[in-house]
Design an enzyme around this catalytic site. Sequence first.
Site, PDB file in Angstrom:
ATOM      1  CE  LYS A  52       3.587  -2.257  -5.816  1.00 54.08           C
ATOM      2  NZ  LYS A  52       4.950  -2.767  -5.821  1.00 54.08           N
ATOM      3  CD  GLN A  96       8.011  -1.951  -7.729  1.00 55.61           C
ATOM      4  OE1 GLN A  96       7.196  -1.572  -6.905  1.00 55.61           O
ATOM      5  NE2 GLN A  96       7.893  -3.112  -8.357  1.00 55.61           N
ATOM      6  CG  ASP A 119       7.090  -5.324  -1.386  1.00 48.59           C
ATOM      7  OD1 ASP A 119       5.916  -5.440  -1.755  1.00 48.59           O
ATOM      8  OD2 ASP A 119       7.957  -4.682  -2.017  1.00 48.59           O
TER       9      ASP A 119
END
Length: 292
Positions: A52, A96, A119
Site C-alpha cells: 500500500k 491493518q 478502507d
Amino acid sequence: MQLLDGKVLSQTIKAELALEVAQLREKGMKVPHLVAVLIGENAASQVYVASKIKSCEEVGFKSTMIRRDADTTEEEVLDIVRKLNEDPDVDGFIVQLPLPKHINEEKVTLAIDHRKDVDGFHPINFGRMAQGLPAFLPATPYGIVEILRRYNIETSGKNCVVVGRSNIVGTPISILLSRKGYPGDCTVTLTHSRTKDLAAEVRRADIIVAAIGIPNFVQGDWVKEGAVVIDVGINRIEDPSKKSGFRLVGDVDFEAVAPKCSYITPVPGGVGLMTVTALLMNTLKACTGEIY
Ligand code: NAD
C-alpha cells in the site's frame, strides 16, 4: 477465455491517479495523504501494508506508516486513531486487520472518522453503500466493480452467485451487484457454509464471485460455459519447486475452470492488485472531498 488482468488495469488506473495528483500540485493544492497503522508482526499484514505504501509512492501520494509492537494496548491504538481523525494533513487512514487478539477490532473500526475511512469498513460507509449514497466502498468489492466496469462486462439481469459472506468481501459485493445501475442490476444469490447444494447454485451463475479462503474450492463442473469468474481468494499452498516453498492460489480451480468461462481473474495478478488500487482511489476522493 479472456483474463481479467488486474496488473494491467491497476497500472492504467495508477497512471490516471498520478495525472490527477500532478494537476492538484499544479493548482497548488494538497496531495492525498494516506496513513497505514500496523500493529504487531503478522507476516501477511506486513506485505499488504508495504504494498500500500509503495503504491502511494508510485502515484505521488504522501504516505506514512505507523508501526507498533504486538503488545500495544487497545487504548494506545484508540489514541492513534483519535490523533489521525483530528490531523488535517491526513486525508485517509487504515488500521491493518487482523489486530492482536487483545484489541477489539470493532471498537477500533468504529473509532475511525468515517470521512477518513478509506478502507470502507465503518458502518456509516457500509450503510450508505447499501442505500446507494456516496460512500467509501470497501476496497476489494470496489476493485471488483472496477474490473467489471473497465472490461465492459454486461451485468444487467445476470445471475450472480457470490460464495462467502464476509463483511469485507462477500456481503458488500452482493449488495453492490444487486444495486440499480452499472455495474449492478444483477440477480444475486449470496451463498455460504450453510448453503445446501452449493454446486447447483454456482452452476446457475452467469457471474461467480468466490471469496471463501479455501484453495481451489470452486470446481470445473460447477461452472456454466461462458460464465464470468472473479476469484478473490489468496491462499498459500506448499510448492517444493518454488524457492519460498509455497505458491499462491485462489478459491477457484483455475486449470479446470478457465477453459469453460468467458472471463476469469488470475491469482496472483487479479483482484489482489485491484484492492490496493481501490484504496488509492478512495484516498484521492478523501482528499478532494468527492464523498464528504
Ligand atoms: P472469511 O474467512 O471472512 O469468510 C469466508 C466465507 O466463506 C464465510 O462467509 C463462510 O461462510 C464461507 N465459507 C467457508 N467455508 C465454506 C464452504 N465450505 N462452503 C461455502 N462457503 C464457505 O473470508 P474473506 O475475508 O472474505 O476472504 C476470503 C478469501 O479472499 C481469502 O482467501 C482471503 O485471503 C481472500 N481475500 C483477498 C482479498 C484480495 O485483495 N484479493 C481481500 C480480502 C480477502
